[in-house]
Design a protein around this motif. Structure first.
Motif, PDB file in Angstrom:
ATOM      1  N   VAL A  31       0.857  -1.176   0.000  1.00  0.00           N
ATOM      2  CA  VAL A  31       0.000   0.000   0.000  1.00  0.00           C
ATOM      3  C   VAL A  31       0.896   1.231   0.000  1.00  0.00           C
ATOM      4  CG1 VAL A  31      -1.805   1.293   1.201  1.00  0.00           C
ATOM      5  CG2 VAL A  31      -1.778  -1.218   1.311  1.00  0.00           C
ATOM      6  N   VAL A  32       0.808   2.039  -1.039  1.00  0.00           N
ATOM      7  CA  VAL A  32       1.579   3.278  -1.118  1.00  0.00           C
ATOM      8  C   VAL A  32       0.663   4.446  -0.754  1.00  0.00           C
ATOM      9  CG1 VAL A  32       2.782   4.885  -2.655  1.00  0.00           C
ATOM     10  CG2 VAL A  32       3.233   2.426  -2.806  1.00  0.00           C
ATOM     11  N   GLN A  53       2.503  -4.267   3.454  1.00  0.00           N
ATOM     12  CA  GLN A  53       3.665  -3.385   3.498  1.00  0.00           C
ATOM     13  C   GLN A  53       3.189  -1.984   3.114  1.00  0.00           C
ATOM     14  OE1 GLN A  53       6.694  -3.352   0.368  1.00  0.00           O
ATOM     15  NE2 GLN A  53       8.295  -3.442   1.933  1.00  0.00           N
ATOM     16  N   VAL A  54       3.455  -1.027   3.957  1.00  0.00           N
ATOM     17  CA  VAL A  54       2.997   0.349   3.734  1.00  0.00           C
ATOM     18  C   VAL A  54       4.196   1.234   3.434  1.00  0.00           C
ATOM     19  CG1 VAL A  54       1.804   2.333   4.718  1.00  0.00           C
ATOM     20  CG2 VAL A  54       1.033   0.015   5.275  1.00  0.00           C
ATOM     21  N   ILE A  55       4.142   1.956   2.323  1.00  0.00           N
ATOM     22  CA  ILE A  55       5.173   2.925   1.949  1.00  0.00           C
ATOM     23  C   ILE A  55       4.551   4.318   2.019  1.00  0.00           C
ATOM     24  CG2 ILE A  55       6.940   3.567   0.273  1.00  0.00           C
ATOM     25  CD1 ILE A  55       7.106   0.644   1.215  1.00  0.00           C
ATOM     26  N   LYS A  94       7.143  -2.308  12.050  1.00  0.00           N
ATOM     27  CA  LYS A  94       8.027  -3.029  11.137  1.00  0.00           C
ATOM     28  C   LYS A  94       7.501  -3.092   9.708  1.00  0.00           C
ATOM     29  CE  LYS A  94      10.195  -5.844  14.715  1.00  0.00           C
ATOM     30  NZ  LYS A  94      10.506  -7.217  15.192  1.00  0.00           N
ATOM     31  N   ASN A  95       6.211  -2.941   9.529  1.00  0.00           N
ATOM     32  CA  ASN A  95       5.659  -3.023   8.165  1.00  0.00           C
ATOM     33  C   ASN A  95       5.469  -1.660   7.514  1.00  0.00           C
ATOM     34  OD1 ASN A  95       3.489  -2.374   9.950  1.00  0.00           O
ATOM     35  ND2 ASN A  95       2.029  -2.963   8.358  1.00  0.00           N
ATOM     36  N   ILE A  96       5.911  -0.600   8.194  1.00  0.00           N
ATOM     37  CA  ILE A  96       5.751   0.770   7.670  1.00  0.00           C
ATOM     38  C   ILE A  96       7.112   1.302   7.239  1.00  0.00           C
ATOM     39  CG2 ILE A  96       4.835   3.067   8.085  1.00  0.00           C
ATOM     40  CD1 ILE A  96       2.713   0.952   8.448  1.00  0.00           C
ATOM     41  N   VAL A  97       7.188   1.864   6.029  1.00  0.00           N
ATOM     42  CA  VAL A  97       8.421   2.443   5.505  1.00  0.00           C
ATOM     43  C   VAL A  97       8.147   3.889   5.101  1.00  0.00           C
ATOM     44  CG1 VAL A  97      10.200   2.303   3.719  1.00  0.00           C
ATOM     45  CG2 VAL A  97       9.198   0.200   4.645  1.00  0.00           C
ATOM     46  N   PHE A  98       8.995   4.806   5.544  1.00  0.00           N
ATOM     47  CA  PHE A  98       8.873   6.206   5.112  1.00  0.00           C
ATOM     48  C   PHE A  98       9.988   6.540   4.139  1.00  0.00           C
ATOM     49  CE2 PHE A  98      10.423  10.604   5.628  1.00  0.00           C
ATOM     50  CZ  PHE A  98       9.339  11.263   5.061  1.00  0.00           C
ATOM     51  N   ARG A  99       9.654   7.245   3.084  1.00  0.00           N
ATOM     52  CA  ARG A  99      10.641   7.738   2.135  1.00  0.00           C
ATOM     53  C   ARG A  99      10.377   9.219   1.858  1.00  0.00           C
ATOM     54  NH1 ARG A  99      12.932   4.095   3.717  1.00  0.00           N
ATOM     55  NH2 ARG A  99      13.769   2.263   2.610  1.00  0.00           N
ATOM     56  N   ASN A 116      10.630  12.059  -7.461  1.00  0.00           N
ATOM     57  CA  ASN A 116      11.864  12.740  -7.843  1.00  0.00           C
ATOM     58  C   ASN A 116      13.102  11.958  -7.422  1.00  0.00           C
ATOM     59  OD1 ASN A 116      11.482  13.161  -5.118  1.00  0.00           O
ATOM     60  ND2 ASN A 116      12.212  15.271  -5.147  1.00  0.00           N
ATOM     61  N   LYS A 117      12.883  10.816  -6.753  1.00  0.00           N
ATOM     62  CA  LYS A 117      13.998   9.953  -6.347  1.00  0.00           C
ATOM     63  C   LYS A 117      13.977   8.598  -7.049  1.00  0.00           C
ATOM     64  CE  LYS A 117      15.198  13.042  -3.250  1.00  0.00           C
ATOM     65  NZ  LYS A 117      14.989  12.827  -1.815  1.00  0.00           N
ATOM     66  N   GLY A 118      12.920   8.304  -7.792  1.00  0.00           N
ATOM     67  CA  GLY A 118      12.816   7.023  -8.465  1.00  0.00           C
ATOM     68  C   GLY A 118      11.385   6.513  -8.502  1.00  0.00           C
ATOM     69  N   LYS A 119      11.224   5.273  -8.942  1.00  0.00           N
ATOM     70  CA  LYS A 119       9.894   4.683  -9.108  1.00  0.00           C
ATOM     71  C   LYS A 119       9.623   3.623  -8.046  1.00  0.00           C
ATOM     72  CE  LYS A 119       9.832   5.205 -14.169  1.00  0.00           C
ATOM     73  NZ  LYS A 119       9.685   4.482 -15.447  1.00  0.00           N
ATOM     74  N   VAL A 120       8.323   3.447  -7.740  1.00  0.00           N
ATOM     75  CA  VAL A 120       7.890   2.403  -6.817  1.00  0.00           C
ATOM     76  C   VAL A 120       6.586   1.810  -7.343  1.00  0.00           C
ATOM     77  CG1 VAL A 120       6.930   1.953  -4.526  1.00  0.00           C
ATOM     78  CG2 VAL A 120       8.993   3.305  -4.742  1.00  0.00           C
ATOM     79  N   HIS A 121       6.463   0.492  -7.281  1.00  0.00           N
ATOM     80  CA  HIS A 121       5.237  -0.188  -7.695  1.00  0.00           C
ATOM     81  C   HIS A 121       4.315  -0.364  -6.484  1.00  0.00           C
ATOM     82  CE1 HIS A 121       6.767  -1.104 -11.721  1.00  0.00           C
ATOM     83  NE2 HIS A 121       7.926  -1.344 -11.127  1.00  0.00           N
ATOM     84  N   TYR A 122       3.037  -0.414  -6.760  1.00  0.00           N
ATOM     85  CA  TYR A 122       2.057  -0.552  -5.679  1.00  0.00           C
ATOM     86  C   TYR A 122       0.993  -1.574  -6.056  1.00  0.00           C
ATOM     87  CZ  TYR A 122      -0.830   2.476  -8.671  1.00  0.00           C
ATOM     88  OH  TYR A 122      -1.533   2.995  -9.725  1.00  0.00           O
ATOM     89  N   ASP A 123       0.366  -2.108  -5.024  1.00  0.00           N
ATOM     90  CA  ASP A 123      -0.850  -2.911  -5.212  1.00  0.00           C
ATOM     91  C   ASP A 123      -2.079  -2.041  -4.972  1.00  0.00           C
ATOM     92  OD1 ASP A 123       0.279  -5.584  -5.708  1.00  0.00           O
ATOM     93  OD2 ASP A 123       1.093  -5.356  -3.689  1.00  0.00           O
ATOM     94  N   TYR A 124      -1.949  -1.142  -3.977  1.00  0.00           N
ATOM     95  CA  TYR A 124      -3.014  -0.180  -3.679  1.00  0.00           C
ATOM     96  C   TYR A 124      -2.357   1.181  -3.470  1.00  0.00           C
ATOM     97  CZ  TYR A 124      -5.496  -4.514  -2.685  1.00  0.00           C
ATOM     98  OH  TYR A 124      -6.035  -5.773  -2.769  1.00  0.00           O
ATOM     99  N   LEU A 125      -2.962   2.189  -4.056  1.00  0.00           N
ATOM    100  CA  LEU A 125      -2.427   3.547  -3.952  1.00  0.00           C
ATOM    101  C   LEU A 125      -3.449   4.437  -3.257  1.00  0.00           C
ATOM    102  CD1 LEU A 125      -0.307   5.733  -4.692  1.00  0.00           C
ATOM    103  CD2 LEU A 125      -1.509   6.028  -6.871  1.00  0.00           C
ATOM    104  N   VAL A 126      -2.983   5.227  -2.291  1.00  0.00           N
ATOM    105  CA  VAL A 126      -3.864   6.137  -1.559  1.00  0.00           C
ATOM    106  C   VAL A 126      -3.333   7.560  -1.700  1.00  0.00           C
ATOM    107  CG1 VAL A 126      -4.890   6.725   0.661  1.00  0.00           C
ATOM    108  CG2 VAL A 126      -4.398   4.319   0.104  1.00  0.00           C
ATOM    109  N   LEU A 127      -4.163   8.434  -2.245  1.00  0.00           N
ATOM    110  CA  LEU A 127      -3.808   9.849  -2.377  1.00  0.00           C
ATOM    111  C   LEU A 127      -4.349  10.609  -1.178  1.00  0.00           C
ATOM    112  CD1 LEU A 127      -4.646  10.305  -6.156  1.00  0.00           C
ATOM    113  CD2 LEU A 127      -2.416   9.911  -5.129  1.00  0.00           C
ATOM    114  N   ALA A 128      -3.422  11.130  -0.371  1.00  0.00           N
ATOM    115  CA  ALA A 128      -3.791  11.935   0.794  1.00  0.00           C
ATOM    116  C   ALA A 128      -2.988  13.225   0.749  1.00  0.00           C
ATOM    117  CB  ALA A 128      -3.520  11.150   2.082  1.00  0.00           C
ATOM    118  N   THR A 129      -2.975  13.825  -0.428  1.00  0.00           N
ATOM    119  CA  THR A 129      -2.071  14.937  -0.723  1.00  0.00           C
ATOM    120  C   THR A 129      -2.579  16.302  -0.264  1.00  0.00           C
ATOM    121  OG1 THR A 129      -3.023  14.823  -2.945  1.00  0.00           O
ATOM    122  CG2 THR A 129      -0.863  13.868  -2.647  1.00  0.00           C
ATOM    123  N   GLY A 130      -3.815  16.373   0.189  1.00  0.00           N
ATOM    124  CA  GLY A 130      -4.319  17.619   0.760  1.00  0.00           C
ATOM    125  C   GLY A 130      -4.536  18.722  -0.257  1.00  0.00           C
TER     126      GLY A 130
END
Length: 464
Positions: A31-32, A53-55, A94-99, A116-130
């Motif tokens: 989950v990104v 796994q949460v990014i 342990k299952n949470i990663v911050f970047r 701006n640092k690279g690409k990441v693949h997701y299974d689920y994407l959540v937009l909480a960009t405000g």
């Protein structure tokens, strides 16, 4: 041992490169989450220690408590009192990663986010960009005024205010002194009302002590609201009380009025009113912000993402939106839910449960918002509250506002710092953070840049 090609240590540390972004190896659904505001951080808390796994991506490395930005701006609090590091927040999860990265694009066809640092693949994407400040296309106003959406804005306001007050003590030009000590706040919502009240108390209790060379009456505060009432999302009783409280504090409230132009010194309104002011703070509107890649046909008013009742962005199967950016458009909510912290928190909790149910092939219920009430403070010991059928104001409303906000701040240390500052201020009206740590300089206007360019050209021709 070290892998000479990748430069990574091999062994127990399972780490892989995903287009330059290193992430822990995991076979769990990923989950990104983009954005660590109230909505994103609540979702993180809901998914901690779960089989996912949460990014978490954010362009800052900290969460900021936006309801108290105005207190940083008016020297009542230091910025570190209302910000909290993400890494400290997720320590032990342990299952949470911050970047720390800024997401630039969503490639839905390949379930990829490009940062701006690279690409990441997701299974689920959540937009909480405000959201960001909405100046409604008025470029001159945007260039010369300040919004109040993050901690940097608050510090800019603080430094601008203090620098202008210092300059007012130096200048002998009466008009310029008026402009330097006049404050115009645009927008009569909670942010504008609270900012106006805090500035009025600064004027009443701090100005006479710090600047005895001129009277406190020299500092004029104008609150400009385009509609006919303040706090339009609250009750009529709250609006009337707020107007009374601000009047008692000496704030000049201009209802049914709007700013049409501002050049950094002169504020012009739709009724041709002219106000000299070097200080204009814009709280009149917001608009959604999110990475490119979402089809524009799914946008609604305010640049928000239209979602279904399960917070899934229309047109996408595994992309969700929560918080201020999300808009569930129904007959009951034709404009979406209110863009406030309690909405974001409720949606974060709801979506956490929903994603886990989806992964485990369990049914999910649609999101139902529960309005727990609204609060707004108008200076010290005065506030208004709408709690269900109870509409009240005054000292008890202020006390309730203080308790709710204090308990909502992340981190015990932060709560302690804010509580201590409030206690000192309660008895003394002291604002001890009146320090100009760095000089604030507004961006040069087009006319100013043109003048500088002409001067440089003239100087160059003269030398030649």
């Amino acid at each position: 041992m070290k892998d000479t090609k990748s430069g990574l240590k091999t062994g127990d540390l399972a780490c892989k490169i995903s287009d330059t972004i290193c992430l822990p190896d995991s076979k769990l659904p990923r989950v990104v989450i983009i954005g660590g505001g109230f909505a994103g951080l609540t979702l993180v808390e809901k998914l901690k220690h779960k089989e996912v796994q949460v990014i978490l991506f954010d362009k800052n490395n900290f969460h900021q408590f936006q309801p108290l930005l105005y207190q940083v701006a008016t020297s009542a609090l230091e910025p570190d009192s209302i910000v909290f590091p993400f890494r400290k927040q997720i320590n032990g999860y342990k299952n949470i990663v911050f970047r720390l990265a800024e997401v630039e694009e969503i490639q839905a066809s390949s379930n990829t986010v490009v940062t701006n640092k690279g690409k990441v693949h997701y299974d689920y994407l959540v937009l909480a960009t405000g959201t960001t400040t909405n100046f409604f296309g008025m470029d001159a106003v945007e260039q010369n005024s300040l919004g109040m959406k993050d901690i940097r804005d608050s510090l800019n306001i603080r430094h601008m205010m203090l620098q202008n007050l210092e300059q007012a003590a130096i200048t002998c030009d009466d008009d310029e002194r008026d402009a330097l000590t006049n404050f115009v706040i645009v927008g009569g919502g909670p942010a504008g009302v609270e900012m106006a009240g805090a500035l009025a108390e600064f004027c009443k209790y701090i100005l006479p002590k710090d600047y005895p060379e001129y009277p406190a009456s020299i500092m004029n505060i104008y609150l400009v609201e385009a509609s006919g009432e303040l706090l339009g999302a609250m009750s009529d009783k709250a609006s009337v009380k707020t107007l009374k409280y601000l009047g008692n504090l000496g704030v000049e409230v201009l209802l049914n009025e709007s700013v049409t132009d501002y050049d950094g010194r002169e504020v012009r309104t739709k009724s041709d009113k002219l106000i000299l002011a070097r200080n204009l703070i814009w709280t009149a509107g917001v608009k959604g912000q999110f990475p490119k890649g979402i089809d524009e046909k799914y946008l609604v008013r305010g640049n928000r993402l239209k979602t279904d009742s399960y917070l899934k962005v229309e047109g996408y199967e595994n992309i969700f939106a929560i918080g201020d950016i999300a808009a569930i458009i129904t007959e009951e909510t034709p404009k979406g839910h209110p863009q406030v912290a309690q909405t974001a928190i409720q949606q974060g909790k709801y979506l956490g449960n929903s994603i886990l149910n989806i992964i485990n092939n369990k049914p999910i219920k649609y999101f139902k918002y529960k309005d727990k009430g609204s609060l707004a403070t108008v200076g010290k010991r005065k506030a208004v509250a709408d709690i269900g059928t109870f509409k009240f104001g005054g000292y008890f409303a202020w006390l309730l506002w203080s308790i709710v906000h204090l308990m909502s701040i992340s981190g015990f240390r932060n709560r302690l710092m804010v509580g201590f500052n409030w206690a000192v201020s309660y008895f003394t009206y002291e604002k001890s953070n009146r320090l100009i740590i760095r000089n604030f300089k507004k961006p040069a206007t087009t006319s100013e840049e043109s003048k500088k360019s002409n001067i440089k050209t003239l100087e160059k021709n003269t030398v030649q």
